[in-house]
Design a protein around this motif. Structure first.
Motif, PDB file in Angstrom:
ATOM      1  N   ILE A  47       0.829  -1.250   0.027  1.00 56.71           N
ATOM      2  CA  ILE A  47       0.072   0.026   0.013  1.00 56.71           C
ATOM      3  C   ILE A  47       0.935   1.184   0.124  1.00 56.71           C
ATOM      4  N   ASP A  48       0.600   2.331  -0.913  1.00 50.91           N
ATOM      5  CA  ASP A  48       1.350   3.176  -0.935  1.00 50.91           C
ATOM      6  C   ASP A  48       1.289   4.094   0.494  1.00 50.91           C
ATOM      7  N   ARG A  91      -6.560   8.766  -1.887  1.00 51.10           N
ATOM      8  CA  ARG A  91      -5.316   8.149  -2.564  1.00 51.10           C
ATOM      9  C   ARG A  91      -4.966   6.851  -1.880  1.00 51.10           C
ATOM     10  N   ARG A  92      -4.752   6.851  -0.476  1.00 49.40           N
ATOM     11  CA  ARG A  92      -4.412   5.649   0.216  1.00 49.40           C
ATOM     12  C   ARG A  92      -5.399   4.619   0.283  1.00 49.40           C
ATOM     13  N   ILE A  93      -6.572   5.214   0.503  1.00 46.07           N
ATOM     14  CA  ILE A  93      -7.694   3.808   0.453  1.00 46.07           C
ATOM     15  C   ILE A  93      -7.655   3.321  -0.980  1.00 46.07           C
ATOM     16  N   SER A 141      -6.441  -1.258  -4.735  1.00 50.64           N
ATOM     17  CA  SER A 141      -5.774  -1.930  -5.791  1.00 50.64           C
ATOM     18  C   SER A 141      -4.909  -3.018  -5.229  1.00 50.64           C
ATOM     19  N   VAL A 142      -4.286  -3.233  -4.182  1.00 46.43           N
ATOM     20  CA  VAL A 142      -3.486  -4.233  -3.474  1.00 46.43           C
ATOM     21  C   VAL A 142      -4.524  -5.482  -3.380  1.00 46.43           C
ATOM     22  N   LEU A 143      -5.696  -5.092  -2.905  1.00 45.97           N
ATOM     23  CA  LEU A 143      -6.616  -6.182  -2.650  1.00 45.97           C
ATOM     24  C   LEU A 143      -7.166  -6.801  -4.023  1.00 45.97           C
ATOM     25  N   GLN A 144      -7.155  -5.942  -5.155  1.00 48.37           N
ATOM     26  CA  GLN A 144      -7.492  -6.446  -6.258  1.00 48.37           C
ATOM     27  C   GLN A 144      -6.634  -7.307  -6.832  1.00 48.37           C
ATOM     28  N   ARG A 145      -5.221  -6.981  -6.637  1.00 43.56           N
ATOM     29  CA  ARG A 145      -4.019  -7.896  -7.006  1.00 43.56           C
ATOM     30  C   ARG A 145      -4.043  -9.418  -6.428  1.00 43.56           C
ATOM     31  N   HIS A 146      -4.564  -9.116  -5.034  1.00 41.46           N
ATOM     32  CA  HIS A 146      -4.272 -10.312  -4.142  1.00 41.46           C
ATOM     33  C   HIS A 146      -5.881 -10.820  -4.071  1.00 41.46           C
ATOM     34  N   ALA A 150     -16.086   4.994  11.513  1.00 39.02           N
ATOM     35  CA  ALA A 150     -16.821   5.167  10.195  1.00 39.02           C
ATOM     36  C   ALA A 150     -16.054   4.721   9.128  1.00 39.02           C
ATOM     37  N   MET A 151     -14.855   4.706   8.830  1.00 34.95           N
ATOM     38  CA  MET A 151     -14.081   4.069   7.914  1.00 34.95           C
ATOM     39  C   MET A 151     -14.213   2.576   7.761  1.00 34.95           C
ATOM     40  N   GLY A 152     -14.168   2.159   8.955  1.00 32.26           N
ATOM     41  CA  GLY A 152     -14.083   0.608   8.864  1.00 32.26           C
ATOM     42  C   GLY A 152     -13.210  -0.210   8.168  1.00 32.26           C
ATOM     43  N   SER A 153     -13.847  -1.080   7.600  1.00 30.92           N
ATOM     44  CA  SER A 153     -13.071  -2.019   6.350  1.00 30.92           C
ATOM     45  C   SER A 153     -12.595  -1.112   5.073  1.00 30.92           C
ATOM     46  N   ARG A 154     -13.232   0.053   4.993  1.00 31.40           N
ATOM     47  CA  ARG A 154     -13.078   0.877   3.806  1.00 31.40           C
ATOM     48  C   ARG A 154     -11.602   1.194   3.789  1.00 31.40           C
ATOM     49  N   MET A 155     -10.933   1.491   4.938  1.00 34.19           N
ATOM     50  CA  MET A 155      -9.527   1.792   5.016  1.00 34.19           C
ATOM     51  C   MET A 155      -8.462   0.812   4.233  1.00 34.19           C
ATOM     52  N   TRP A 156      -9.185  -0.585   4.085  1.00 29.08           N
ATOM     53  CA  TRP A 156      -8.397  -1.779   3.730  1.00 29.08           C
ATOM     54  C   TRP A 156      -8.928  -1.789   2.138  1.00 29.08           C
ATOM     55  N   GLY A 157      -9.917  -0.883   1.683  1.00 27.94           N
ATOM     56  CA  GLY A 157     -10.210  -1.027   0.282  1.00 27.94           C
ATOM     57  C   GLY A 157     -11.014  -1.864   0.019  1.00 27.94           C
TER      58      GLY A 157
END
Length: 248
Positions: A72-73, A87-89, A94-99, A143-150
């Motif tokens: 993650i950047d 951008r970080r989220i 993108s990382v989760l889409q690769r894996h 509020a972010m919850g899992s969204r911070m992981w994408g």
């Protein structure tokens, strides 16, 4: 310098090599096919050799999470918080889409690894370092919850009908009858689910576009956070919660 060679000419086994090989194997085969025995075959070692570097399968999965979190950047070095967070989220997404296996593993981990803790600490720092109060940052992270992981839990399955699974194998007439029955029982759900069939050539295209929906919800959330921060919102208010007008 590269890794020192073993007697066989292969690079020596290390924890990093084991974890990266496990990530590659999960990318190729899926997390369900990953086992210590299969990983040992991939590395051309006996299974017991792996246990010098990871104690068990759970520790292997924890280590794999740390490997991908490092992809993650890092947060950009700029004064504004909103674009940095966004951008970080999206980098995490993108990382989760690769894996493709990573979401399932993240959701099932019961221990916060050093990589996870470092990412969360850095993510929180984006807000604190730019003037957010401890109080608001605490609630923002909830509020972010899992969204911070994408990722977030998707509400509708493709192609947009809430009973796709039930209709598998049914012929056209049977499917139409089931849809009519669903529309009678759950008219609002069917109406909104069918709304995902966007016009050809529209912004989203046919069916729900996961990336579009993810960014749409992320921007709604960021808009609300921006407004609360500007207003100096605090949970110490008597109602203990933001009003609808404050959060939108």
């Amino acid at each position: 310098m590269g890794e020192p060679a073993a007697a066989s000419g292969r690079p020596r086994l290390s924890r990093d090599r084991v974890l990266r090989a496990a990530v590659s194997l999960a990318d190729e085969l899926g997390i369900g096919e990953l086992s210590m025995r299969r990983l040992a075959q991939e590395l051309e070692v006996v299974p017991m050799a792996l246990y010098k570097h990871v104690a068990n399968k759970d520790e292997l999965l924890d280590g794999m999470v740390d490997v991908i979190v490092r992809e993650i950047d890092p947060p950009a070095d700029e004064p504004g918080w909103r674009d940095v967070v966004r951008r970080r989220i999206l980098s995490a997404r993108s990382v989760l889409q690769r894996h493709q296996w990573a979401r399932q593993v993240l959701e099932t981990r019961t221990r916060m690894t050093p990589g996870v803790l470092a990412y969360m600490n850095s993510f929180i720092g984006i807000f604190l370092d730019r003037g957010f109060s401890d109080d608001l940052t605490h609630h923002v992270m909830h509020a972010m919850g899992s969204r911070m992981w994408g990722f977030t839990q998707e509400l509708f399955n493709e192609p947009g009908d809430p009973a796709d699974g039930e209709m598998n194998g049914a012929d056209g007439a049977a499917q139409q009858a089931m849809l009519q029955e669903l529309a009678k029982r759950y008219p609002n759900l069917v109406r909104i689910a069918r709304a995902s069939a966007h016009d050809e050539g529209g912004v989203v295209g046919q069916g729900c576009d996961d990336q579009f929906e993810f960014e749409f919800a992320l921007d709604l959330l960021l808009n609300g956070i921006e407004k609360l921060h500007a207003e100096g919102w605090t949970s110490a208010r008597s109602d203990r919660a933001p009003t609808m007008t404050s959060a939108v």
